[in-house]
Motif scaffolding. Structure first.
Motif, PDB file in Angstrom:
ATOM      1  N   VAL A 184       0.861  -1.218   0.042  1.00  0.00           N
ATOM      2  CA  VAL A 184      -0.097   0.168  -0.183  1.00  0.00           C
ATOM      3  C   VAL A 184       0.793   1.294   0.064  1.00  0.00           C
ATOM      4  N   LEU A 185       2.164   1.202   0.680  1.00  0.00           N
ATOM      5  CA  LEU A 185       3.118   2.435   0.739  1.00  0.00           C
ATOM      6  C   LEU A 185       3.250   2.709  -0.837  1.00  0.00           C
ATOM      7  N   HIS A 186       3.940   1.664  -1.480  1.00  0.00           N
ATOM      8  CA  HIS A 186       4.124   1.811  -2.712  1.00  0.00           C
ATOM      9  C   HIS A 186       2.964   2.290  -3.882  1.00  0.00           C
ATOM     10  N   GLY A 187       2.005   1.749  -3.656  1.00  0.00           N
ATOM     11  CA  GLY A 187       0.710   2.234  -4.221  1.00  0.00           C
ATOM     12  C   GLY A 187       0.375   3.513  -4.317  1.00  0.00           C
ATOM     13  N   THR A 188       0.444   4.017  -2.824  1.00  0.00           N
ATOM     14  CA  THR A 188      -0.033   5.438  -2.578  1.00  0.00           C
ATOM     15  C   THR A 188       1.045   6.419  -3.345  1.00  0.00           C
ATOM     16  N   GLY A 189       2.268   5.866  -3.350  1.00  0.00           N
ATOM     17  CA  GLY A 189       3.479   6.642  -4.028  1.00  0.00           C
ATOM     18  C   GLY A 189       3.242   6.812  -5.470  1.00  0.00           C
ATOM     19  N   ASP A 190       3.003   5.760  -6.030  1.00  0.00           N
ATOM     20  CA  ASP A 190       2.780   5.501  -7.510  1.00  0.00           C
ATOM     21  C   ASP A 190       1.547   6.455  -7.864  1.00  0.00           C
ATOM     22  N   TRP A 191       0.531   6.503  -6.937  1.00  0.00           N
ATOM     23  CA  TRP A 191      -0.729   7.144  -7.538  1.00  0.00           C
ATOM     24  C   TRP A 191      -0.454   8.822  -7.217  1.00  0.00           C
ATOM     25  N   ALA A 192       0.372   9.055  -6.128  1.00  0.00           N
ATOM     26  CA  ALA A 192       0.757  10.463  -6.093  1.00  0.00           C
ATOM     27  C   ALA A 192       1.279  10.999  -7.371  1.00  0.00           C
ATOM     28  N   VAL A 193       2.355  10.231  -7.736  1.00  0.00           N
ATOM     29  CA  VAL A 193       2.998  10.884  -8.989  1.00  0.00           C
ATOM     30  C   VAL A 193       2.098  10.991 -10.189  1.00  0.00           C
ATOM     31  N   ARG A 194       1.032   9.599 -10.483  1.00  0.00           N
ATOM     32  CA  ARG A 194       0.420   9.754 -11.634  1.00  0.00           C
ATOM     33  C   ARG A 194      -0.633  10.919 -11.630  1.00  0.00           C
ATOM     34  N   PHE A 195      -1.331  11.327 -10.434  1.00  0.00           N
ATOM     35  CA  PHE A 195      -2.140  12.400 -10.353  1.00  0.00           C
ATOM     36  C   PHE A 195      -1.312  13.811 -10.439  1.00  0.00           C
ATOM     37  N   LEU A 196      -0.408  13.948 -10.022  1.00  0.00           N
ATOM     38  CA  LEU A 196       0.491  15.015 -10.409  1.00  0.00           C
ATOM     39  C   LEU A 196       0.803  15.372 -11.740  1.00  0.00           C
ATOM     40  N   LEU A 197       1.135  14.277 -12.339  1.00  0.00           N
ATOM     41  CA  LEU A 197       1.409  14.382 -13.834  1.00  0.00           C
ATOM     42  C   LEU A 197      -0.095  14.798 -14.560  1.00  0.00           C
ATOM     43  N   LEU A 198      -1.020  14.128 -14.222  1.00  0.00           N
ATOM     44  CA  LEU A 198      -2.417  14.392 -14.770  1.00  0.00           C
ATOM     45  C   LEU A 198      -3.027  15.694 -14.517  1.00  0.00           C
ATOM     46  N   SER A 199      -2.623  16.362 -13.300  1.00  0.00           N
ATOM     47  CA  SER A 199      -2.850  17.676 -13.197  1.00  0.00           C
ATOM     48  C   SER A 199      -2.169  18.675 -14.031  1.00  0.00           C
ATOM     49  N   LEU A 200      -0.667  18.316 -14.268  1.00  0.00           N
ATOM     50  CA  LEU A 200      -0.123  19.018 -15.308  1.00  0.00           C
ATOM     51  C   LEU A 200      -0.622  18.674 -16.808  1.00  0.00           C
ATOM     52  N   LEU A 201      -1.254  17.636 -16.897  1.00  0.00           N
ATOM     53  CA  LEU A 201      -1.596  17.568 -18.476  1.00  0.00           C
ATOM     54  C   LEU A 201      -3.072  18.183 -18.812  1.00  0.00           C
ATOM     55  N   VAL A 202      -3.569  18.625 -17.547  1.00  0.00           N
ATOM     56  CA  VAL A 202      -4.954  19.221 -17.867  1.00  0.00           C
ATOM     57  C   VAL A 202      -4.778  20.483 -18.755  1.00  0.00           C
ATOM     58  N   SER A 203      -3.760  21.548 -18.564  1.00  0.00           N
ATOM     59  CA  SER A 203      -3.744  22.829 -19.380  1.00  0.00           C
ATOM     60  C   SER A 203      -3.565  22.744 -20.926  1.00  0.00           C
ATOM     61  N   PRO A 204      -2.371  21.803 -21.035  1.00  0.00           N
ATOM     62  CA  PRO A 204      -2.088  21.386 -22.430  1.00  0.00           C
ATOM     63  C   PRO A 204      -3.304  20.488 -23.269  1.00  0.00           C
ATOM     64  N   LEU A 205      -4.036  19.663 -22.469  1.00  0.00           N
ATOM     65  CA  LEU A 205      -5.103  18.991 -22.982  1.00  0.00           C
ATOM     66  C   LEU A 205      -6.111  19.988 -23.379  1.00  0.00           C
TER      67      LEU A 205
END
Length: 302
Positions: A63-84
Motif C-alpha cells: 500500500v505504501l508503494h501504491g500510494t506513492g505511485d498514484w501520487a506521481v500519476r495524479f501530479l502528472l495528470l494535473s499538469l496534463l490538464v492545461s495542454p489537453l
C-alpha cells in the motif's frame, strides 16, 4: 493545482467550501463527480486489499508503494490538464486541475504516513532515514512542496497572495521532477513505471516549451513532433538508468524496445499516447465538419 480567480467586479463570499462535483456557479458537474470517484478508486482498492489480506506477505509495504505511485500519476495528470484543454478546446477541463493536484498531495501524504507505520511509528528513525537517505530526502522535499501548493489552492489564497501565488505554483514542474527522481531511486531494479512517468513528464515539458516559443499546441504536426521526441527521450532515459545505475546490460534493455514478444516498453507507451493526443485536433475537426454537413442537409430539406 489552481482555482481560477473570480471575474473582476463580482463579489465572492469570504469562504466557499470546495465541492468537487459542483462548478463555480453551483451547478452539478458530471465531469467533476467522475474524476472525484476515479481519484478515490485507487485508495479504495488498496484499502480493500489491506483489509482482505490479498496484498501478499508485506501488505503495508504494498500500500505504501501504491500510494506513492498514484501520487506521481495524479501530479502528472494535473499538469496534463492545461495542454489537453488547449488541444481539445474543452474549457471545463480546467475545473478538475485543482482536484487532481489535491489528490496528488493527499496520496503523497498517505505515502509518508504509511512509511511511518512501516517503521513501527518510530518517528526518530523516520526522521533520521529522511535525513540520511538521499531518495527519502528528495521525496520529502517534494511532499512539502505539494502540501504548500495544496494549502494555497483556494480562491482566498489566490486573492491574498496575488502575483506571489503564480510564482509559488510555478514550482509544480520542479516538484514533479523531484517526485520522478524519488520514484527512480526507490524503484531499484525494476524502473519500468518510473521510466514511464519520466517520459510523460518530458512530454509535458515539451508542451510547455512549445507554447513558450510561440508554436501552436493545437497543430497535429507539432504534437506529433512532441510524441516522437518524448518517445525517444523515454528510451534514452531508460538506457541511461541501466547504464549508470545498475549492472543490467543497457544495450539489451534498449534493444528490447524493438522486441514486442514479451512487453511493450515505456517509450512506446509515451509515443503512442502522445500520438493519440496529436490526432485529437483532427478528430475534432472532422466531427465539427460532419455536424455542419448534417445541419446543412437538414436545413436544405426544411
Amino acid at each position: 493545482m489552481s482555482g481560477q480567480m473570480q471575474a473582476s467586479g463580482t463579489r465572492t463570499p469570504a469562504y466557499r467550501a470546495y465541492i468537487p462535483w459542483r462548478e463555480r456557479n453551483g451547478r452539478f458537474s458530471p465531469l467533476g463527480l467522475a474524476v472525484f470517484l476515479a481519484i478515490l478508486a485507487p485508495g479504495a482498492h488498496l484499502a480493500y486489499g489491506l483489509l482482505a489480506g490479498t496484498l501478499g506477505a508485506k501488505p503495508v509495504t504494498e500500500v505504501l508503494h501504491g500510494t506513492g505511485d498514484w501520487a506521481v500519476r495524479f501530479l502528472l495528470l494535473s499538469l496534463l490538464v492545461s495542454p489537453l484543454r488547449r488541444v481539445s478546446g474543452w474549457g471545463k477541463l480546467i475545473g478538475i486541475r485543482r482536484m487532481l493536484g489535491l489528490a496528488a498531495a493527499g496520496y503523497a501524504l498517505a505515502h509518508l504516513g504509511l512509511y511511518v507505520v512501516d517503521q513501527s511509528f518510530d518517528l526518530a528513525k523516520v526522521a533520521s532515514e529522511i535525513v540520511l537517505r538521499v531518495y527519502l530526502t528528495i521525496g520529502f522535499v517534494a511532499l512539502v512542496g505539494l502540501l504548500a501548493l495544496a494549502a494555497t489552492s483556494t480562491d482566498g489564497a489566490i486573492r491574498r497572495m496575488g502575483p506571489n501565488w503564480h510564482r509559488l505554483h510555478r514550482l509544480t514542474y520542479p516538484i514533479a521532477v523531484l517526485a520522478a527522481v524519488h520514484f527512480f531511486l526507490q524503484s531499484k531494479a525494476d524502473v519500468t513505471e518510473a521510466v514511464l512517468m519520466a517520459g510523460f513528464l518530458v512530454a509535458l515539458f515539451a508542451c510547455r516549451i512549445v507554447q513558450k516559443i510561440g508554436l501552436r499546441l493545437t497543430s497535429p504536426l507539432v504534437l506529433a513532433g512532441i510524441a516522437v521526441f518524448a518517445g525517444l527521450a523515454t528510451a534514452g532515459i531508460e538506457y541511461l538508468w541501466y547504464a549508470l545505475a545498475t549492472g543490467v546490460p543497457a544495450e539489451r534493455v534498449l534493444a528490447a524496445n524493438l522486441d514486442f514478444r514479451y512487453s511493450i516498453r515505456p517509450a512506446w507507451w509515451v509515443f503512442g499516447i502522445m500520438l493519440a493526443i496529436a490526432a485529437l485536433p483532427l478528430v475534432l475537426r472532422l466531427g465539427s465538419r460532419a455536424r455542419q454537413a448534417v445541419a446543412q442537409g437538414a436545413a436544405g430539406r426544411g
